[in-house]
Design a protein around this motif. Structure first.
Motif: not given
Length: 292
Positions: A166-167, A251-260
């Motif tokens: 996961e990015v 926990l919301g301390t980090l969030v995922p990024l979707r990559v195309a």
């Protein structure tokens, strides 16, 4: 029989340490006794197993050829001795695991194994893929759990389970609000990544083929927790296994990024030296891995 198990122990110890003194210490022998045992083994068959350069002994081609068979024979003898002495079929198991597996998956397997075999002794060594491979080849480990692709004639590599990278970024990072990242976004970002030689970095490099030369890699770190902390502090974006990120996302301390247009899936593997004697403990560990 012209050789003894003790002579084989000395041979293997010298092959490991490249030094007769350290080999003798590891076997609780005197240096002269170890030297004599190795000399007797070579003299009995009129062979030379090591090239000698001063105090250093480097295993030669014949020694490398005989080493796996000596290792397997000695392990069988040790297994038999253990069964006769303790009336059990499972002894010490030396497991190597790459960082993500060692920190997030291995303990569950160890707990199940020890629940079945409470008298067993387990030695877990956590390192990156290249280090685990080297130890397996050198018979320093019984079995490895790795994240990276491996190709070596002496190693049997068995698919174990699927994983997904996961990015990710901090919640307040400028890219956090984007629905998906383009190649332009990936090239403009600062990256906090695992080091070269790790399975995670190998999978990341494959996923971002064609962009690697243009990436801004700010930091390369060995541990997932250090990468997560650096990303949480806003130093850049990262890429790790979803296994390592699950709690931080919750926990919301980090969030995922979707990559195309990029595939971040990968395979985890069980790895064992083809010449390794498969004790009852090794076979049971493999079974537990496939059951999990």
């Amino acid at each position: 029989m012209k050789y003894t198990l003790r002579q084989l122990e000395v041979f293997l110890a010298v092959a490991h340490f490249d030094n007769i003194t350290r080999a003798a210490d590891s076997l609780s022998m005197s240096q002269s006794a170890a030297s004599g045992a190795l000399r007797d083994l070579e003299d009995q068959f009129d062979i030379q197993l090591f090239d000698r350069a001063g105090k250093r002994l480097k295993i030669n081609e014949l020694g490398r050829l005989l080493r796996p068979r000596a290792e397997a024979l000695l392990e069988r003898a040790q297994s038999l001795e253990l069964e006769m002495a303790q009336h059990q079929v499972v002894g010490q198991l030396k497991i190597g695991a790459t960082m993500t597996i060692g920190n997030y998956l291995a303990m569950g397997l160890i707990a199940r194994y020890l629940d079945e075999q409470p008298k067993a002794k387990l030695d877990l060594q956590v390192a990156n893929t290249s280090a685990i491979v080297a130890r397996l080849i050198n018979f320093d480990l019984d079995i490895g759990l790795v994240e990276g692709e491996i190709q070596h004639p002496d190693l049997e590599v068995v698919p174990w389970r699927q994983d997904q990278l996961e990015v990710f970024c901090a919640p307040d990072h400028p890219l956090a609000g984007k629905q998906q990242l383009s190649d332009t976004d990936l090239l403009s970002a600062s990256w906090i990544l695992r080091e070269q030689g790790s399975g995670t970095r190998q999978a990341f490099d494959w996923a971002l083929h064609g962009l690697l030369s243009g990436l801004n890699v700010l930091l390369e770190l060995e541990h997932a927790e250090s990468i997560k902390r650096a990303v949480a502090e806003g130093l850049g974006i990262g890429c790790l296994s979803s296994i390592a990120l699950r709690e931080s996302f919750e926990l919301g301390t980090l969030v995922p990024l979707r990559v195309a247009g990029r595939d971040f899936s990968r395979q985890l593997y069980l790895v064992i030296n083809r010449h390794k004697y498969r004790s009852a403990g090794i076979e049971r560990w493999i079974e537990l891995c496939h059951q999990t």
